[in-house]
Design a protein around this motif. Structure first.
Motif, PDB file in Angstrom:
ATOM      1  N   GLU A 138     -22.602  12.982  13.174  1.00  0.00           N
ATOM      2  CA  GLU A 138     -23.390  12.031  13.953  1.00  0.00           C
ATOM      3  C   GLU A 138     -23.730  10.801  13.098  1.00  0.00           C
ATOM      4  O   GLU A 138     -23.685   9.669  13.581  1.00  0.00           O
ATOM      5  CB  GLU A 138     -24.667  12.720  14.460  1.00  0.00           C
ATOM      6  N   GLU A 139     -24.006  11.054  11.828  1.00  0.00           N
ATOM      7  CA  GLU A 139     -24.337   9.952  10.927  1.00  0.00           C
ATOM      8  C   GLU A 139     -23.155   8.994  10.774  1.00  0.00           C
ATOM      9  O   GLU A 139     -23.309   7.776  10.752  1.00  0.00           O
ATOM     10  CB  GLU A 139     -24.739  10.490   9.546  1.00  0.00           C
ATOM     11  N   LEU A 140     -21.946   9.595  10.716  1.00  0.00           N
ATOM     12  CA  LEU A 140     -20.763   8.757  10.564  1.00  0.00           C
ATOM     13  C   LEU A 140     -20.529   7.926  11.831  1.00  0.00           C
ATOM     14  O   LEU A 140     -20.137   6.760  11.767  1.00  0.00           O
ATOM     15  CB  LEU A 140     -19.535   9.632  10.264  1.00  0.00           C
ATOM     16  N   TYR A 141     -20.780   8.544  12.984  1.00  0.00           N
ATOM     17  CA  TYR A 141     -20.658   7.846  14.270  1.00  0.00           C
ATOM     18  C   TYR A 141     -21.602   6.643  14.287  1.00  0.00           C
ATOM     19  O   TYR A 141     -21.217   5.526  14.650  1.00  0.00           O
ATOM     20  CB  TYR A 141     -20.967   8.866  15.375  1.00  0.00           C
ATOM     21  N   ARG A 142     -22.816   6.887  13.855  1.00  0.00           N
ATOM     22  CA  ARG A 142     -23.800   5.803  13.838  1.00  0.00           C
ATOM     23  C   ARG A 142     -23.380   4.702  12.861  1.00  0.00           C
ATOM     24  O   ARG A 142     -23.472   3.510  13.163  1.00  0.00           O
ATOM     25  CB  ARG A 142     -25.174   6.361  13.448  1.00  0.00           C
ATOM     26  N   GLU A 143     -22.844   5.134  11.728  1.00  0.00           N
ATOM     27  CA  GLU A 143     -22.390   4.161  10.726  1.00  0.00           C
ATOM     28  C   GLU A 143     -21.257   3.295  11.298  1.00  0.00           C
ATOM     29  O   GLU A 143     -21.199   2.092  11.084  1.00  0.00           O
ATOM     30  CB  GLU A 143     -21.898   4.900   9.467  1.00  0.00           C
ATOM     31  N   ALA A 144     -20.359   3.964  12.057  1.00  0.00           N
ATOM     32  CA  ALA A 144     -19.233   3.234  12.660  1.00  0.00           C
ATOM     33  C   ALA A 144     -19.741   2.116  13.554  1.00  0.00           C
ATOM     34  O   ALA A 144     -19.190   1.009  13.559  1.00  0.00           O
ATOM     35  CB  ALA A 144     -18.351   4.194  13.455  1.00  0.00           C
ATOM     36  N   GLN A 145     -20.795   2.398  14.293  1.00  0.00           N
ATOM     37  CA  GLN A 145     -21.349   1.365  15.169  1.00  0.00           C
ATOM     38  C   GLN A 145     -22.101   0.307  14.360  1.00  0.00           C
ATOM     39  O   GLN A 145     -21.837  -0.881  14.463  1.00  0.00           O
ATOM     40  CB  GLN A 145     -22.336   1.990  16.159  1.00  0.00           C
ATOM     41  N   GLU A 146     -23.004   0.817  13.538  1.00  0.00           N
ATOM     42  CA  GLU A 146     -23.953  -0.043  12.854  1.00  0.00           C
ATOM     43  C   GLU A 146     -23.301  -0.934  11.804  1.00  0.00           C
ATOM     44  O   GLU A 146     -23.472  -2.142  11.769  1.00  0.00           O
ATOM     45  CB  GLU A 146     -24.987   0.853  12.163  1.00  0.00           C
ATOM     46  N   LYS A 147     -22.490  -0.270  10.969  1.00  0.00           N
ATOM     47  CA  LYS A 147     -21.961  -0.992   9.809  1.00  0.00           C
ATOM     48  C   LYS A 147     -20.613  -1.653  10.114  1.00  0.00           C
ATOM     49  O   LYS A 147     -20.293  -2.707   9.565  1.00  0.00           O
ATOM     50  CB  LYS A 147     -21.815  -0.003   8.648  1.00  0.00           C
ATOM     51  N   TRP A 148     -19.825  -1.000  10.987  1.00  0.00           N
ATOM     52  CA  TRP A 148     -18.460  -1.477  11.149  1.00  0.00           C
ATOM     53  C   TRP A 148     -18.179  -2.086  12.525  1.00  0.00           C
ATOM     54  O   TRP A 148     -17.079  -2.566  12.768  1.00  0.00           O
ATOM     55  CB  TRP A 148     -17.466  -0.331  10.879  1.00  0.00           C
ATOM     56  N   GLY A 149     -19.143  -2.001  13.408  1.00  0.00           N
ATOM     57  CA  GLY A 149     -18.974  -2.649  14.715  1.00  0.00           C
ATOM     58  C   GLY A 149     -17.908  -2.018  15.596  1.00  0.00           C
ATOM     59  O   GLY A 149     -17.318  -2.687  16.453  1.00  0.00           O
ATOM     60  N   ILE A 150     -17.636  -0.760  15.376  1.00  0.00           N
ATOM     61  CA  ILE A 150     -16.657  -0.078  16.238  1.00  0.00           C
ATOM     62  C   ILE A 150     -17.285   0.084  17.622  1.00  0.00           C
ATOM     63  O   ILE A 150     -18.461   0.421  17.730  1.00  0.00           O
ATOM     64  CB  ILE A 150     -16.324   1.340  15.687  1.00  0.00           C
ATOM     65  N   GLN A 151     -16.484  -0.156  18.676  1.00  0.00           N
ATOM     66  CA  GLN A 151     -17.021  -0.042  20.029  1.00  0.00           C
ATOM     67  C   GLN A 151     -16.505   1.228  20.705  1.00  0.00           C
ATOM     68  O   GLN A 151     -15.362   1.634  20.498  1.00  0.00           O
ATOM     69  CB  GLN A 151     -16.621  -1.256  20.853  1.00  0.00           C
ATOM     70  N   PHE A 152     -17.367   1.786  21.515  1.00  0.00           N
ATOM     71  CA  PHE A 152     -17.012   3.036  22.193  1.00  0.00           C
ATOM     72  C   PHE A 152     -17.041   2.841  23.710  1.00  0.00           C
ATOM     73  O   PHE A 152     -18.039   2.348  24.243  1.00  0.00           O
ATOM     74  CB  PHE A 152     -17.970   4.152  21.762  1.00  0.00           C
ATOM     75  N   VAL A 153     -15.938   3.213  24.356  1.00  0.00           N
ATOM     76  CA  VAL A 153     -15.843   3.087  25.815  1.00  0.00           C
ATOM     77  C   VAL A 153     -15.722   4.478  26.391  1.00  0.00           C
ATOM     78  O   VAL A 153     -14.805   5.225  26.022  1.00  0.00           O
ATOM     79  CB  VAL A 153     -14.607   2.252  26.235  1.00  0.00           C
ATOM     80  N   ARG A 154     -16.653   4.820  27.292  1.00  0.00           N
ATOM     81  CA  ARG A 154     -16.541   6.159  27.871  1.00  0.00           C
ATOM     82  C   ARG A 154     -15.607   6.106  29.064  1.00  0.00           C
ATOM     83  O   ARG A 154     -15.956   5.685  30.148  1.00  0.00           O
ATOM     84  CB  ARG A 154     -17.893   6.718  28.312  1.00  0.00           C
ATOM     85  N   GLY A 155     -14.379   6.538  28.847  1.00  0.00           N
ATOM     86  CA  GLY A 155     -13.390   6.541  29.919  1.00  0.00           C
ATOM     87  C   GLY A 155     -12.081   7.050  29.392  1.00  0.00           C
ATOM     88  O   GLY A 155     -11.709   6.770  28.247  1.00  0.00           O
ATOM     89  N   ARG A 156     -11.403   7.812  30.219  1.00  0.00           N
ATOM     90  CA  ARG A 156     -10.117   8.337  29.799  1.00  0.00           C
ATOM     91  C   ARG A 156      -9.048   7.326  30.152  1.00  0.00           C
ATOM     92  O   ARG A 156      -9.043   6.766  31.242  1.00  0.00           O
ATOM     93  CB  ARG A 156      -9.824   9.658  30.513  1.00  0.00           C
ATOM     94  N   LEU A 157      -8.123   7.120  29.225  1.00  0.00           N
ATOM     95  CA  LEU A 157      -7.020   6.203  29.465  1.00  0.00           C
ATOM     96  C   LEU A 157      -6.110   6.801  30.531  1.00  0.00           C
ATOM     97  O   LEU A 157      -5.799   7.984  30.478  1.00  0.00           O
ATOM     98  CB  LEU A 157      -6.239   6.050  28.155  1.00  0.00           C
ATOM     99  N   SER A 158      -5.725   6.000  31.521  1.00  0.00           N
ATOM    100  CA  SER A 158      -4.790   6.560  32.504  1.00  0.00           C
ATOM    101  C   SER A 158      -3.358   6.217  32.129  1.00  0.00           C
ATOM    102  O   SER A 158      -2.479   7.053  32.201  1.00  0.00           O
ATOM    103  CB  SER A 158      -5.115   6.055  33.905  1.00  0.00           C
ATOM    104  N   GLU A 159      -3.117   5.002  31.708  1.00  0.00           N
ATOM    105  CA  GLU A 159      -1.747   4.635  31.362  1.00  0.00           C
ATOM    106  C   GLU A 159      -1.725   3.364  30.523  1.00  0.00           C
ATOM    107  O   GLU A 159      -2.700   2.621  30.492  1.00  0.00           O
ATOM    108  CB  GLU A 159      -0.908   4.432  32.630  1.00  0.00           C
ATOM    109  N   ALA A 160      -0.587   3.145  29.889  1.00  0.00           N
ATOM    110  CA  ALA A 160      -0.397   1.925  29.107  1.00  0.00           C
ATOM    111  C   ALA A 160       0.904   1.282  29.553  1.00  0.00           C
ATOM    112  O   ALA A 160       1.852   1.971  29.891  1.00  0.00           O
ATOM    113  CB  ALA A 160      -0.327   2.259  27.622  1.00  0.00           C
TER     114      ALA A 160
END
Lengths: 339, 608, 110
Positions: free
Chosen positions: A212-234
């Motif tokens: 959980e700490e790493l997840y928070r770090e990803a957001q806080e320190k590295w600006g990684i964005q999280f989208v709740r949704g399953r990819l259907s196709e590319a």
């Protein structure tokens, strides 16, 4: 007379079990089908949750294998196992026959074949790679590029590829991919500070210590964005970039996004070796295809066949931490069984 | 003597039967759609009538198609139908030769051996007597199979035989009695008069030795007449109505009448023509793979007759067409199921008024990948590569903002709503001014062909690619992979495309035969028509189909439908590819410059 | 034109106790796979109709599960039954039959 244990599978579970058994003065034969020991950890560069160098793990485990009780056969596969009056006889592709009082199955997992998820375009679109491909790229080079050599500006990490998916044939959760995505997203961001990184997830399962700490770090320190949704196709654009479709379920609207690189977080599936050996030995499997435990709480290294034990991911996806613990517990169970 | 009271039941039966059939036929024909009536008027005085007569004879009497599927069952149907027919025909001749008149009461030839017991000679007497005994024996052997089938259906190779209702029981019971009673009646009479041929004569003499044949003969003739009368009266309300209905069906079909989008009077005739032979049950994968035997066509048609069509019968069927393929009566089983979905399903009120035509492009070829193809990008990519290699000026119509072709709505019984999608897509196709429409999806292909009424060439990509190869635009390299080909239902049984993919595969690979191919191909289980099958059930159907395809241990499984591909690739470790992928990877650009097509080469794949 | 500012709108809280759950029960009874949805949104992402117009099948389904069926009929009619959602659903829900059953329930409980 010293008792003898044959361990099939020289990944981290087999290695740790071998050294633990040897310290209890039990003779061990470790059989590995590949040239080298170490299993899938050998494919990895750095480990979650603390970015430790993966080679440290294999190096340390290898060091512990230097013991007079341990014999190692690499590039060897099993052709047959029979049981006579409580003793096992193991035959190998090297035309050898070994006697054993007990057998430990540590044949691990296979990686999900991402080509099976055709709508994601692995093997079709050149800028779709798997988490293992990414780890290799991170290991080999200091920069991360698209197939054309261009630096990607936007990268999508796709969770649950081959996990929790009836369509892939695997209902189970592979447990390590969520945290691996977070780890790799941070590493990519470290190499490409200007890139945007999006993780597409169904649920984020940050259950381990420091996850959980790493997840928070990803957001806080590295600006990684999280989208709740399953990819259907590319779909592929003219320039080789990809248009991906998902729903942003939290805003309740379909989402379309162009990305330069797409990383599929492929799951762990039961290994072919496990299936092959399990069938040969009459071992019970659970519905997910991994080896079953009759008592999931108290006897989680035992199979339905007396004398045959399990360690590591032959029974379910596991982190390295859990695999090591499972291997030690298996060694203890075996020692009790043969004495 | 030409009359006795015992003929009354028979005569009443015949009169009632003919009256009811006449009324039923009249109602059916009057209720036909105007377009169908026009077809009848147009084709009545043509060769088609003669063809129908021939077909009635071949199918209604000889049961040729049942013979081909199942010889024992065929013999059973033939001996009863054709044997009885001959018995009536030659019985009439016999009576005419004896009386030397053409006209006599209808019961006279039927009970000839009761009325004529004197040893008077007439032309071909011995031959007639022998023939009549032989025909009776022929029918009795068929009857024995029928009775055995009822009790041990496995003997004739049918796993499940059909179940019965009251009038069916009455008709069946009387039918079973008719010929044994005739045998007894004729034998007893022969026993009294010491005549009769090899069957009735021998039996008669034997009976006379230990039975009071003189007292038994008349009751037996009464019994024979009552059995006939009961059968004729029960017939129009029993399964045996299929006999006259099928004859009418054959004639109407021959004139071009068909079941279309809605359940019509012709559909009703089709439903009544089902002989309940049960061949459809064995062909059905829902029976074979899931052990579910309540929804097959024979039961479905019965539920239409009995007005109790339910959701299970309507929406479980995958409309794969395997039953239609083997149906000896040639009933349009899939179309009938769709018409019933329209009639009994949910009313769909969709307007799709949100469809705003996107920008289009003028091109020579319109490519419509199909919804499913967007989930199998390898097919899409391969097709675009093929277009590029061939230098075709194409318009990728559904590259992004696609509307469905409408076929899934049609399969669900919502034709009217599908028409709105059809109209939308049709406008786009027309605007592009293309001469060819190519699609990668057999489901779309079927509806483009049947419902769009386009005046340009509509081709599935197998046909189109073959055309490109034939005119020398696309050059292929022969590979050595061993492949097996799966015929998609909609492309194979649906539209008869069997050869094109095979010709192509022969050019690029080693094509292996499989047990169930072409018309007999199995459905992959992914069908869009099987609405209430669970994924576990679909997987079971898929796995059985895969087991059959994998017998020859191929390197690759090739198909030509994105849905089949998707379904199969989830169930096997063997590589599953669409034919377009294999072609795209075997195609190369010719050294010489582009070849232009002769204008008369039709249909035109058209070069830029 | 979108309206801003104050206006009288319906209470946006889901009143679970007051809502009518007959529709949900009918769908569940006739297509039990409906229950296993995890709202991943794959269906909505791939949806042919959703690609052309505001249509969110996942959201409709979760609203049905809460007994919220306002506007359902108008919304559900946007579906073209093409079947893409069924092919991507990670839970193996028979989505097309769910749609048919919803339509049937709407007629039944109207």
């Amino acid at each position: 007379m010293t008792k003898k244990v044959v361990i099939i599978g020289g990944g981290i579970a087999g290695m740790e079990a071998a050294s633990t058994l040897s310290r209890m003065n039990i003779d061990v034969l470790l059989i590995e089908k590949k040239q080298q020991l170490g299993g899938h950890v050998g494919e990895w560069d750095h480990l979650f949750p603390n970015f430790r160098n993966a080679r440290e793990i294999t190096r340390s485990l290898l060091y512990d294998l230097q013991d007079k009780h341990i014999k190692i056969c690499t590039s060897t596969e099993i052709t047959g196992i029979s049981k006579k009056s409580g003793k096992f006889e193991v035959r190998t592709t090297q035309q050898q026959t070994f006697k054993a009082d007990s057998i430990l199955l540590s044949t691990g997992f296979d990686l999900f074949d991402a080509r099976k998820k055709e709508e994601y375009g692995y093997g079709i679109y050149e800028n779709v790679i798997t988490s293992v491909d990414l780890e290799q790229k991170l290991k080999e080079s200091n920069v991360l590029t698209m197939a054309s050599g261009v630096i990607p500006k936007r990268i999508a990490m796709i969770h649950c590829v081959g996990s929790r998916d009836e369509k892939s044939g695997y209902f189970h959760c592979s447990k390590v991919c969520c945290i691996t995505a977070v780890k790799q997203a941070i590493e990519v961001k470290q190499k490409l500070p200007h890139a945007e990184i999006f993780c597409f997830y169904m649920d984020l399962r940050m259950y381990g210590k420091k996850f959980e700490e790493l997840y928070r770090e990803a957001q806080e320190k590295w600006g990684i964005q999280f989208v709740r949704g399953r990819l259907s196709e590319a779909a592929e654009n003219m320039d080789g970039s990809l248009q991906i479709k998902s729903e942003d379920t939290l805003s309740g609207r379909p989402l379309k996004m162009n990305v330069d690189l797409m990383v599929l977080m492929i799951g762990m599936v039961p290994s072919e070796s496990t299936t092959f050996l399990g069938k040969m030995l009459g071992i019970h499997f659970s519905e997910d295809g991994f080896i079953n435990h009759d008592d999931i709480h108290l006897e989680n290294n035992l199979t339905n066949v007396p004398g045959i034990f399990t360690a590591g991911t032959v029974t379910s996806p596991m982190t390295i931490t859990d695999t090591i613990a499972d291997a030690r517990s298996a060694a203890l169970k075996i020692a009790t069984y043969i004495s | 003597m030409t009359y006795h009271h015992f003929v009354i039941p028979f005569n009443i039966g015949v009169a009632v039967l003919f009256a009811i059939i006449l009324v039923k036929f009249t109602i059916w024909i009057v209720k036909l759609e105007p377009v169908d009536k026009k077809l009848i008027r147009k084709n009545f005085f043509s060769i088609k009538t003669l063809e129908a007569v021939k077909e009635s004879f071949m199918e209604g009497l000889l049961h040729r198609k049942i013979f081909m599927v199942n010889p024992v069952l065929g013999y059973m149907h033939m001996s009863l139908a054709f044997g009885w027919f001959l018995l009536i025909v030659f019985g009439n001749f016999q009576a005419q030769f004896y009386t030397r008149t053409v006209i006599h009461p209808p019961h006279y030839p039927i009970f000839f051996n009761f009325f004529v017991t004197s040893p008077d000679e007439y032309l071909f007497k011995a031959s007639f007597e022998f023939l009549m005994d032989l025909l009776l024996l022929f029918i009795l052997t068929g009857l024995m199979i029928a009775i055995t089938k009822r009790f041990y259906s496995r003997i004739v190779g049918l796993k499940k035989t059909t179940r019965l209702k009251f009038f069916d029981r009455l008709a069946l019971g009387s039918l079973w009695l008719i010929f044994p009673l005739r045998l007894f009646a004729e034998s007893f009479t022969s026993g009294i008069h010491h005549n009769g041929n090899f069957l009735t004569g021998t039996l008669g003499d034997a009976f006379a030795k230990f039975l009071p044949v003189e007292q038994l003969a008349l009751p037996a003739w009464w019994g024979y007449s009552i059995a006939l009368g009961a059968f004729f009266i029960a017939l129009p309300y029993s399964r045996y109505m299929h006999i006259p209905a099928e004859i009418l069906l054959i004639f109407l079909r021959s004139f071009g009448v068909r079941t279309r989008r809605n359940y019509s009077s012709y559909s009703d005739i089709e439903v009544r023509s089902c002989s309940r032979c049960g061949i459809c049950i064995d062909a059905c994968q829902i029976n074979k793979s899931l052990g579910m035997n309540t929804i097959q066509s024979v039961y479905f048609l019965r539920s239409i007759r009995e007005n109790n069509v339910d959701d299970e019968k309507l929406f479980t069927c995958m409309l794969c067409g395997r039953c239609e393929n083997v149906c000896p009566v040639g009933i349009q089983l899939s179309d009938l199921r769709v018409t019933q979905r329209t009639k009994n399903g949910v009313r769909n009120t969709s307007s799709y008024d949100f469809l705003n035509p996107p920008p289009y492009k003028i091109a020579d070829v319109v490519y419509f990948a199909g919804c499913m193809t967007h989930l199998t990008p390898a097919i899409k990519k391969s097709m675009l590569k093929i277009f590029d290699i061939a230098g075709v000026n194409y318009y990728f119509m559904d590259s992004d903002k696609e509307a469905c072709c409408g076929r899934p709505l049609i399969l669900s019984g919502h034709y009217e709503n599908a028409a709105k999608l059809i109209d939308y897509n049709k406008k786009l196709i027309k605007k592009s001014k293309a001469k060819v429409l190519v699609t990668s999806c057999p489901i779309c292909y079927k509806t483009f062909k049947e419902d769009y009424r386009l005046d340009i060439h509509v081709m599935h990509h197998t046909e189109y690619i073959l055309k490109l190869v034939e005119v020398g635009i696309l050059l292929l390299e022969k590979g050595d992979s061993r492949v097996v080909y799966h015929d998609p239902c909609e492309l194979g049984r649906g539209l008869g495309i069997y050869e094109e993919p095979r010709i192509l595969l022969e050019k690029v690979s080693r094509l292996l035969p499989s047990d169930d191919e072409k018309e007999n191909a199995l459905c992959c289980g992914g069908s869009l028509a099987g609405f209430n099958l669970s994924s576990a059930q679909k997987n079971a159907i898929r796995d059985d189909a895969l087991a059959s395809l994998m017998k020859s241990n191929p390197d690759k499984l090739i198909t030509s439908c994105p849905l089949c591909k998707k379904t199969f690739s989830r169930g096997t470790k063997v590589q599953v590819q669409d034919i377009a992928e294999l072609i795209a990877s075997s195609a190369y650009v010719p050294e010489k410059k582009k070849i232009s097509l002769k204008p008369e080469a039709e249909p035109v794949p058209v070069l830029s | 034109m979108k309206e801003f500012g104050f206006s009288i709108t319906k209470d946006r809280q889901i009143d679970y106790d007051q809502n009518d759950h007959r529709l949900l029960n009918f769908v569940l009874e006739n297509e039990p796979s409906f229950i296993v949805c995890i709202s991943c949104g794959g269906c909505t992402a791939t949806c042919s109709a959703g690609n052309l117009i505001d249509f969110n099948i996942r959201k409709l389904n979760i609203l049905i599960r809460r007994g919220e069926t306002e506007d359902l009929e108008r919304e559900i009619n946007k579906c073209m039954l093409c079947g893409k959602c069924m092919l991507v659903c990670p839970r193996g829900i028979n989505t097309r039959n769910v749609i048919l059953k919803i339509k049937e329930a709407i007629q039944k409980f109207r």
